[in-house]
Design an enzyme around this catalytic site. Structure first.
Site, PDB file in Angstrom:
ATOM      1  N   GLU A 104       0.741  -0.914   0.028  1.00  0.00           N
ATOM      2  CA  GLU A 104       0.032   0.092   0.071  1.00  0.00           C
ATOM      3  C   GLU A 104       0.710   1.210  -0.081  1.00  0.00           C
ATOM      4  OE1 GLU A 104      -3.331  -0.167   2.657  1.00  0.00           O
ATOM      5  OE2 GLU A 104      -3.650   1.831   2.741  1.00  0.00           O
ATOM      6  N   CYS A 117       3.282   8.531   1.397  1.00  0.00           N
ATOM      7  CA  CYS A 117       3.405   7.691   2.445  1.00  0.00           C
ATOM      8  C   CYS A 117       3.924   6.284   1.915  1.00  0.00           C
ATOM      9  CB  CYS A 117       2.059   7.463   3.180  1.00  0.00           C
ATOM     10  SG  CYS A 117       2.258   6.616   4.851  1.00  0.00           S
ATOM     11  N   CYS A 124       4.099  -6.548   8.307  1.00  0.00           N
ATOM     12  CA  CYS A 124       4.971  -5.966   9.497  1.00  0.00           C
ATOM     13  C   CYS A 124       5.013  -7.046  10.474  1.00  0.00           C
ATOM     14  CB  CYS A 124       4.381  -4.792   9.943  1.00  0.00           C
ATOM     15  SG  CYS A 124       5.633  -3.909  11.175  1.00  0.00           S
ATOM     16  N   CYS A 128       2.205  -4.488  16.429  1.00  0.00           N
ATOM     17  CA  CYS A 128       1.556  -3.448  17.520  1.00  0.00           C
ATOM     18  C   CYS A 128      -0.146  -3.953  17.467  1.00  0.00           C
ATOM     19  CB  CYS A 128       1.744  -1.878  16.927  1.00  0.00           C
ATOM     20  SG  CYS A 128       3.568  -2.041  17.140  1.00  0.00           S
ATOM     21  N   CYS A 131      -2.519  -1.408  15.534  1.00  0.00           N
ATOM     22  CA  CYS A 131      -2.243  -1.095  14.034  1.00  0.00           C
ATOM     23  C   CYS A 131      -2.842  -2.265  13.056  1.00  0.00           C
ATOM     24  CB  CYS A 131      -0.795  -1.213  13.754  1.00  0.00           C
ATOM     25  SG  CYS A 131       0.141  -1.012  12.105  1.00  0.00           S
ATOM     26  N   GLY A 171       5.013  -1.615   7.428  1.00  0.00           N
ATOM     27  CA  GLY A 171       6.299  -2.214   7.732  1.00  0.00           C
ATOM     28  C   GLY A 171       7.006  -1.234   8.603  1.00  0.00           C
ATOM     29  N   GLU A 172       8.251  -2.200   9.009  1.00  0.00           N
ATOM     30  CA  GLU A 172       8.964  -1.296  10.064  1.00  0.00           C
ATOM     31  C   GLU A 172      10.377  -0.914   9.238  1.00  0.00           C
ATOM     32  OE1 GLU A 172       9.443   0.218  12.993  1.00  0.00           O
ATOM     33  OE2 GLU A 172      11.576   0.403  12.343  1.00  0.00           O
ATOM     34  N   SER A 201      10.113   6.642  10.046  1.00  0.00           N
ATOM     35  CA  SER A 201       9.122   6.540  11.413  1.00  0.00           C
ATOM     36  C   SER A 201       9.377   5.142  11.742  1.00  0.00           C
ATOM     37  CB  SER A 201       7.617   6.658  10.894  1.00  0.00           C
ATOM     38  OG  SER A 201       7.034   6.268  12.292  1.00  0.00           O
ATOM     39  N   SER A 224       8.176   6.074  17.429  1.00  0.00           N
ATOM     40  CA  SER A 224       6.625   5.820  17.736  1.00  0.00           C
ATOM     41  C   SER A 224       6.661   5.400  19.250  1.00  0.00           C
ATOM     42  CB  SER A 224       6.109   4.701  16.921  1.00  0.00           C
ATOM     43  OG  SER A 224       5.715   4.925  15.630  1.00  0.00           O
ATOM     44  N   LEU A 225       6.390   6.563  19.892  1.00  0.00           N
ATOM     45  CA  LEU A 225       6.512   6.016  21.610  1.00  0.00           C
ATOM     46  C   LEU A 225       5.133   5.552  22.096  1.00  0.00           C
ATOM     47  CD1 LEU A 225       8.925   6.780  23.273  1.00  0.00           C
ATOM     48  CD2 LEU A 225       7.960   9.099  23.618  1.00  0.00           C
ATOM     49  N   HIS A 226       4.059   6.222  21.886  1.00  0.00           N
ATOM     50  CA  HIS A 226       2.697   5.708  22.275  1.00  0.00           C
ATOM     51  C   HIS A 226       2.584   5.687  23.791  1.00  0.00           C
ATOM     52  CE1 HIS A 226       2.693   5.557  17.948  1.00  0.00           C
ATOM     53  NE2 HIS A 226       2.836   4.190  17.884  1.00  0.00           N
ATOM     54  N   ASN A 300      -7.040   5.833  14.747  1.00  0.00           N
ATOM     55  CA  ASN A 300      -7.975   5.480  13.774  1.00  0.00           C
ATOM     56  C   ASN A 300      -8.640   4.061  13.974  1.00  0.00           C
ATOM     57  OD1 ASN A 300      -7.530   7.904  11.661  1.00  0.00           O
ATOM     58  ND2 ASN A 300      -5.545   7.001  11.742  1.00  0.00           N
ATOM     59  N   CYS A 343      -2.711   3.637   6.697  1.00  0.00           N
ATOM     60  CA  CYS A 343      -2.128   2.930   6.059  1.00  0.00           C
ATOM     61  C   CYS A 343      -2.085   1.575   6.365  1.00  0.00           C
ATOM     62  CB  CYS A 343      -0.507   3.120   5.911  1.00  0.00           C
ATOM     63  SG  CYS A 343       0.062   4.357   4.735  1.00  0.00           S
TER      64      CYS A 343
HETATM   65  N1  SAH Z   1       6.527   0.813  11.780  1.00  0.00           N
HETATM   66  C1  SAH Z   1       6.686   2.320  11.875  1.00  0.00           C
HETATM   67  C2  SAH Z   1       5.548   2.931  10.824  1.00  0.00           C
HETATM   68  C3  SAH Z   1       4.240   2.912  11.194  1.00  0.00           C
HETATM   69  S1  SAH Z   1       2.969   3.739  10.703  1.00  0.00           S
HETATM   70  C4  SAH Z   1       6.524   2.772  13.217  1.00  0.00           C
HETATM   71  O1  SAH Z   1       6.038   1.961  14.133  1.00  0.00           O
HETATM   72  O2  SAH Z   1       6.745   4.002  13.378  1.00  0.00           O
HETATM   73  C5  SAH Z   1       3.175   5.491  11.281  1.00  0.00           C
HETATM   74  C6  SAH Z   1       2.654   5.563  12.643  1.00  0.00           C
HETATM   75  O3  SAH Z   1       0.962   5.349  12.735  1.00  0.00           O
HETATM   76  C7  SAH Z   1       3.139   4.801  13.853  1.00  0.00           C
HETATM   77  O4  SAH Z   1       3.533   5.851  14.858  1.00  0.00           O
HETATM   78  C8  SAH Z   1       2.101   3.903  13.895  1.00  0.00           C
HETATM   79  O5  SAH Z   1       2.154   3.509  15.236  1.00  0.00           O
HETATM   80  C9  SAH Z   1       0.950   4.702  13.729  1.00  0.00           C
HETATM   81  N2  SAH Z   1      -0.707   4.078  13.769  1.00  0.00           N
HETATM   82  C10 SAH Z   1      -0.469   2.742  13.321  1.00  0.00           C
HETATM   83  N3  SAH Z   1      -1.781   2.146  13.451  1.00  0.00           N
HETATM   84  C11 SAH Z   1      -2.456   3.441  13.662  1.00  0.00           C
HETATM   85  C12 SAH Z   1      -4.064   3.656  14.015  1.00  0.00           C
HETATM   86  N4  SAH Z   1      -4.758   2.779  13.608  1.00  0.00           N
HETATM   87  N5  SAH Z   1      -4.166   4.768  14.645  1.00  0.00           N
HETATM   88  C13 SAH Z   1      -3.259   5.738  14.739  1.00  0.00           C
HETATM   89  N6  SAH Z   1      -2.259   5.654  14.507  1.00  0.00           N
HETATM   90  C14 SAH Z   1      -1.668   4.461  13.940  1.00  0.00           C
END
Ligand code: SAH
Length: 356
Positions: A104, A117, A124, A128, A131, A171-172, A201, A224-226, A300, A343
């Site tokens: 994608e 993007c 991946c 997570c 995701c 992907g990572e 990212s 990506s801290l979260h 999302n 994505c």
């Molecule tokens: N593997 C990379 C790129 C991921 S996509 C990474 O982890 O950083 C980019 C960002 O979108 C990441 O911070 C990911 O955690 C976040 N993300 C993934 N799914 C999501 C969702 N459903 N809602 C909001 N953010 C999301």
């Protein structure tokens, strides 16, 4: 019994996409052609959208026919499998790779910008919990030319020069390190997108952030801290067990020291999990003294995940706490929400539809 381990003839066909002008020149010369054809080939690959050598009409007909019959190289472009435009102008693509895998890519236009993007893997392995891509499992790394192809495809279809790249697709990126760094070089030098307009990212992979710093690129690293604590982070990111928050933050500090560039911390806001004002305080404390920026991404909805997007009030309260502590913060309002949001979701839904 003999086992034939020789690669079949198809796998010996090498892609030209991804090669620099000097590498292309070397190749044309090796084919008995004059060296200026290297520059022509470069122009047709990166500016004129050639999809096969036969397309390159400035090349001698005999030479082109020779390749059509017995190809040892190919351009290496993917096919557009699906193309969807959302109401806000975001365009989503599913690209079909040579082995039939689907990846994608999203084109996001904003005033004068066109951001792509980009994906670095099919699926991946990080899994997570919130995701869509993580839920779908891992297939394989993308080759360098498959990463570059995404940029060219969006540029061609949207008929606008791509100005920015975010490696935030499937992907990572740091698990496909060599191809990521190789693709960045081509996107920068051969397609002509400034390094400062490129963001990578990552969820964080042990040893890879300091390694990436040593590349001395001018790209932005988004981490990506979260979550502000190891406990909450490990709840949503399985790999956090093997790479604790404290080690990740040490590596981020090293990255800032080596590159002199600030880090962008991504924080997906999940209602009731990591969106409390006290957690904003903990986050401010965690990143104190850091040259950084916090990007809040309200969750999302992903069909298989049990999370909820925080209310607008909760989002604003979180922002206010961070601002109180002088943290540079922005909220990323996801565009294209009505059409499969983040994505990975378009591909996920497409696969489900095929399985029915
Ligand atoms: N593997 C990379 C790129 C991921 S996509 C990474 O982890 O950083 C980019 C960002 O979108 C990441 O911070 C990911 O955690 C976040 N993300 C993934 N799914 C999501 C969702 N459903 N809602 C909001 N953010 C999301």
């Amino acid at each position: 019994m003999t086992v034939n381990t020789l690669p079949n003839s198809a796998s010996k066909v090498l892609p030209l996409l991804g090669r620099s002008q000097s590498e292309l020149t070397e190749w044309v010369v090796s084919q008995g052609q004059p060296s200026y054809r290297g520059k022509q080939l470069h122009d047709w690959l990166y500016n004129k959208g050639a999809r096969s050598l036969e397309d390159i009409t400035v090349f001698p007909k005999g030479w082109r026919e020779e390749f059509a019959q017995n190809p040892t190289v190919e351009i290496g472009r993917s096919q557009i499998h699906l193309h969807k435009t959302t109401r806000d102008g975001t365009e989503k693509f599913l690209l079909k790779l040579a082995d039939g895998e689907i990846v994608e890519t999203v084109g996001i236009p904003t005033s004068k910008r066109l951001t792509v993007c980009v994906s670095t893997q099919v699926g991946c392995p990080m899994a997570c919990d919130f995701c869509a891509t993580g839920k779908g499992g891992f297939r394989r790394n993308l080759a360098k030319h498959e990463i570059i192809d995404q940029v060219l495809t969006v540029q061609e279809v949207m008929q606008q020069r791509v100005s920015h790249i975010v490696f935030m697709g499937m992907g990572e990126p740091l698990l496909n390190y060599e191809n990521l760094v190789g693709a960045i070089a081509v996107i920068n030098k051969d397609i002509g997108i400034g390094q400062r307009n490129i963001t990578v990212s990552t969820v964080g992979i042990p040893n890879q952030i300091p390694r990436f710093a040593e590349e001395h690129l001018q790209v932005t690293l988004a981490v990506s801290l979260h979550a502000p604590t190891q406990e909450v982070r490990a709840q949503v990111i399985p790999s956090a067990d093997r790479y604790p928050l404290i080690a990740l933050m040490d590596d981020c500090r090293e990255y800032v020291e080596i590159t002199g560039r600030r880090i962008s911390f991504e924080y997906t806001l999940l209602a009731g999990v990591n969106d409390a004002p006290e957690q904003a305080e903990e986050l401010a404390y965690l990143i104190r003294g850091f040259q950084s920026h916090v990007n809040l991404i309200p969750y999302n909805t992903v069909s298989d995940a049990d999370y909820k997007r925080p209310t607008e009030r909760a989002i604003q309260a979180f922002v206010q706490v961070l601002e109180h502590y002088k943290v540079a913060v922005s909220v990323r309002r996801t565009r294209g929400l009505e059409a499969d949001a983040a994505c990975g979701q378009l591909r996920g839904q497409h696969e489900k539809a095929l399985a029915k």
